[in-house]
Design a protein around this motif. Structure first.
Motif, PDB file in Angstrom:
ATOM      1  N   TRP A  22      12.339  19.838  14.887  1.00 47.39           N
ATOM      2  CA  TRP A  22      11.817  18.478  14.783  1.00 47.39           C
ATOM      3  C   TRP A  22      10.309  18.491  15.002  1.00 47.39           C
ATOM      4  CZ3 TRP A  22      14.579  14.195  13.457  1.00 47.39           C
ATOM      5  CH2 TRP A  22      15.973  14.286  13.511  1.00 47.39           C
ATOM      6  N   GLY A  23       9.694  17.437  14.512  1.00 47.64           N
ATOM      7  CA  GLY A  23       8.304  17.206  14.820  1.00 47.64           C
ATOM      8  C   GLY A  23       8.174  16.124  15.873  1.00 47.64           C
ATOM      9  N   GLN A  24       6.948  15.834  16.240  1.00 44.12           N
ATOM     10  CA  GLN A  24       6.682  14.857  17.286  1.00 44.12           C
ATOM     11  C   GLN A  24       6.620  13.437  16.751  1.00 44.12           C
ATOM     12  OE1 GLN A  24       4.406  16.561  15.724  1.00 44.12           O
ATOM     13  NE2 GLN A  24       2.838  15.049  15.232  1.00 44.12           N
ATOM     14  N   GLY A  25       6.569  13.298  15.437  1.00 41.42           N
ATOM     15  CA  GLY A  25       6.544  11.983  14.818  1.00 41.42           C
ATOM     16  C   GLY A  25       5.143  11.503  14.490  1.00 41.42           C
ATOM     17  N   THR A  26       5.072  10.632  13.496  1.00 41.44           N
ATOM     18  CA  THR A  26       3.799  10.005  13.121  1.00 41.44           C
ATOM     19  C   THR A  26       4.051   8.518  12.893  1.00 41.44           C
ATOM     20  OG1 THR A  26       1.895  10.119  11.620  1.00 41.44           O
ATOM     21  CG2 THR A  26       4.046  10.520  10.647  1.00 41.44           C
ATOM     22  N   GLN A  27       3.173   7.696  13.437  1.00 43.60           N
ATOM     23  CA  GLN A  27       3.365   6.247  13.372  1.00 43.60           C
ATOM     24  C   GLN A  27       2.892   5.698  12.032  1.00 43.60           C
ATOM     25  OE1 GLN A  27       4.616   3.918  15.806  1.00 43.60           O
ATOM     26  NE2 GLN A  27       4.464   2.517  14.048  1.00 43.60           N
ATOM     27  N   VAL A  28       3.730   4.900  11.420  1.00 45.21           N
ATOM     28  CA  VAL A  28       3.373   4.149  10.213  1.00 45.21           C
ATOM     29  C   VAL A  28       3.505   2.670  10.533  1.00 45.21           C
ATOM     30  CG1 VAL A  28       4.042   3.587   7.846  1.00 45.21           C
ATOM     31  CG2 VAL A  28       4.069   5.966   8.628  1.00 45.21           C
ATOM     32  N   THR A  29       2.428   1.950  10.332  1.00 40.94           N
ATOM     33  CA  THR A  29       2.430   0.507  10.578  1.00 40.94           C
ATOM     34  C   THR A  29       2.007  -0.201   9.308  1.00 40.94           C
ATOM     35  OG1 THR A  29       1.870   0.858  12.916  1.00 40.94           O
ATOM     36  CG2 THR A  29       1.511  -1.353  12.006  1.00 40.94           C
ATOM     37  N   VAL A  30       2.863  -1.106   8.856  1.00 40.05           N
ATOM     38  CA  VAL A  30       2.588  -1.882   7.649  1.00 40.05           C
ATOM     39  C   VAL A  30       2.372  -3.330   8.070  1.00 40.05           C
ATOM     40  CG1 VAL A  30       3.358  -2.492   5.341  1.00 40.05           C
ATOM     41  CG2 VAL A  30       4.076  -0.318   6.366  1.00 40.05           C
ATOM     42  N   SER A  31       1.148  -3.784   7.926  1.00 38.08           N
ATOM     43  CA  SER A  31       0.797  -5.113   8.416  1.00 38.08           C
ATOM     44  C   SER A  31      -0.395  -5.643   7.627  1.00 38.08           C
ATOM     45  CB  SER A  31       0.462  -5.044   9.910  1.00 38.08           C
ATOM     46  OG  SER A  31       0.100  -6.315  10.397  1.00 38.08           O
ATOM     47  N   PRO A  32      -0.419  -6.975   7.398  1.00 37.63           N
ATOM     48  CA  PRO A  32      -1.568  -7.561   6.676  1.00 37.63           C
ATOM     49  C   PRO A  32      -2.869  -7.344   7.443  1.00 37.63           C
ATOM     50  CG  PRO A  32       0.261  -9.104   6.767  1.00 37.63           C
ATOM     51  CD  PRO A  32       0.619  -7.965   7.673  1.00 37.63           C
ATOM     52  N   GLY A  56      13.476   4.358  -4.879  1.00 32.23           N
ATOM     53  CA  GLY A  56      12.531   3.836  -5.862  1.00 32.23           C
ATOM     54  C   GLY A  56      11.126   3.627  -5.334  1.00 32.23           C
ATOM     55  N   ARG A  57      10.952   3.703  -4.029  1.00 30.21           N
ATOM     56  CA  ARG A  57       9.617   3.516  -3.431  1.00 30.21           C
ATOM     57  C   ARG A  57       9.097   4.788  -2.775  1.00 30.21           C
ATOM     58  NH1 ARG A  57       8.970   0.169   0.739  1.00 30.21           N
ATOM     59  NH2 ARG A  57      11.095   0.401   1.523  1.00 30.21           N
ATOM     60  N   PHE A  58       9.996   5.574  -2.196  1.00 27.39           N
ATOM     61  CA  PHE A  58       9.625   6.797  -1.490  1.00 27.39           C
ATOM     62  C   PHE A  58      10.042   8.014  -2.310  1.00 27.39           C
ATOM     63  CE2 PHE A  58       9.780   5.142   3.195  1.00 27.39           C
ATOM     64  CZ  PHE A  58       8.971   4.081   2.847  1.00 27.39           C
ATOM     65  N   GLY A  81       0.806  -1.215   0.000  1.00 28.85           N
ATOM     66  CA  GLY A  81       0.000   0.000   0.000  1.00 28.85           C
ATOM     67  C   GLY A  81       0.840   1.266   0.000  1.00 28.85           C
ATOM     68  N   SER A  82       0.150   2.398   0.063  1.00 33.08           N
ATOM     69  CA  SER A  82       0.812   3.700   0.000  1.00 33.08           C
ATOM     70  C   SER A  82       0.296   4.622   1.101  1.00 33.08           C
ATOM     71  CB  SER A  82       0.548   4.363  -1.355  1.00 33.08           C
ATOM     72  OG  SER A  82       1.073   3.613  -2.416  1.00 33.08           O
ATOM     73  N   LEU A  83       1.145   5.519   1.490  1.00 34.68           N
ATOM     74  CA  LEU A  83       0.783   6.602   2.404  1.00 34.68           C
ATOM     75  C   LEU A  83       1.543   7.841   1.979  1.00 34.68           C
ATOM     76  CD1 LEU A  83       0.944   4.984   5.980  1.00 34.68           C
ATOM     77  CD2 LEU A  83      -1.118   5.792   4.809  1.00 34.68           C
ATOM     78  N   LEU A 124       4.748  -0.174   0.269  1.00 34.27           N
ATOM     79  CA  LEU A 124       5.213  -0.281   1.640  1.00 34.27           C
ATOM     80  C   LEU A 124       5.414  -1.725   2.060  1.00 34.27           C
ATOM     81  CD1 LEU A 124       3.107   2.608   3.112  1.00 34.27           C
ATOM     82  CD2 LEU A 124       5.577   2.380   3.375  1.00 34.27           C
ATOM     83  N   LYS A 125       6.414  -1.919   2.908  1.00 33.42           N
ATOM     84  CA  LYS A 125       6.775  -3.247   3.397  1.00 33.42           C
ATOM     85  C   LYS A 125       6.671  -3.261   4.915  1.00 33.42           C
ATOM     86  CE  LYS A 125      10.158  -3.642  -0.354  1.00 33.42           C
ATOM     87  NZ  LYS A 125      11.586  -3.886  -0.694  1.00 33.42           N
ATOM     88  N   PRO A 126       6.511  -4.439   5.497  1.00 32.35           N
ATOM     89  CA  PRO A 126       6.434  -4.504   6.965  1.00 32.35           C
ATOM     90  C   PRO A 126       7.651  -3.857   7.642  1.00 32.35           C
ATOM     91  CG  PRO A 126       5.691  -6.565   6.026  1.00 32.35           C
ATOM     92  CD  PRO A 126       6.205  -5.735   4.883  1.00 32.35           C
ATOM     93  N   GLU A 127       8.797  -3.946   7.013  1.00 32.63           N
ATOM     94  CA  GLU A 127       9.994  -3.348   7.608  1.00 32.63           C
ATOM     95  C   GLU A 127      10.017  -1.826   7.556  1.00 32.63           C
ATOM     96  OE1 GLU A 127       9.868  -5.740   5.252  1.00 32.63           O
ATOM     97  OE2 GLU A 127      11.453  -5.467   3.736  1.00 32.63           O
TER      98      GLU A 127
END
Length: 117
Positions: free
Chosen positions: A107-117, A67-69, A16-18, A87-90
Motif C-alpha cells: 500500500w501507499g500512504q495516500g494522496t488527497q484529492v479535493t474537488v471544490s469550487p 467513463g471518467r477515470f 477539472g482533471s488530475l 471530477l465531481k465534489p463527491e
C-alpha cells in the motif's frame, strides 16, 4: 516497511482533471505480475475500490467513475496511473494505490484529492 508512493493529488474545481501516480520503485518485487488497484476513502466512508488493472491489462472500474477515470500502468517505469477527468465534489477523498498478488499486498500512504469550487 516497503511502500508504494502516490502523488498528483490536490485541489481542483468541478469538471477539472488530475492524474495520480503510483511509484513502486522503492519496493523489491516483480511489479509486472501484480494487480494494481486504486482505492479511495471519502470522509466518513469506508475505503472503496475505484479501479484495477491486472498483469494482462484487464480493467475494472467502479460504476461511479466509469467513463471518467482511466487506470494504466507502465511496467518499465514500475509506475501506475489514475487519470481522473470531469471530477465531481463527491470524488473528494484520499486515494490509495495497492499492488497485490495472492495474499501479498503493498500500500501507499495516500494522496488527497479535493474537488471544490
Amino acid at each position: 516497511q516497503e511502500q508504494l508512493v502516490e502523488s498528483g493529488g490536490g485541489l481542483v474545481q468541478p469538471g477539472g482533471s488530475l492524474r495520480l501516480s503510483c511509484d513502486a520503485s522503492g519496493i523489491s518485487f516483480n511489479f509486472n505480475i501484480y494487480t494494481i488497484q486504486w482505492y479511495r476513502q471519502r470522509p466518513g466512508k469506508q475505503r472503496e475500490l475505484v479501479a484495477a488493472i491486472t498483469r494482462t491489462g484487464q480493467l475494472t472500474y467502479a460504476d461511479s467513475v466509469q467513463g471518467r477515470f482511466t487506470i494504466s500502468r507502465d511496467n518499465a517505469k514500475v509506475t501506475a496511473y489514475l487519470q481522473m477527468n470531469n471530477l465531481k465534489p463527491e470524488d473528494t477523498a484520499v486515494y490509495y494505490c495497492n499492488a497485490h498478488i495472492s495474499s501479498i499486498n503493498y500500500w501507499g500512504q495516500g494522496t488527497q484529492v479535493t474537488v471544490s469550487p
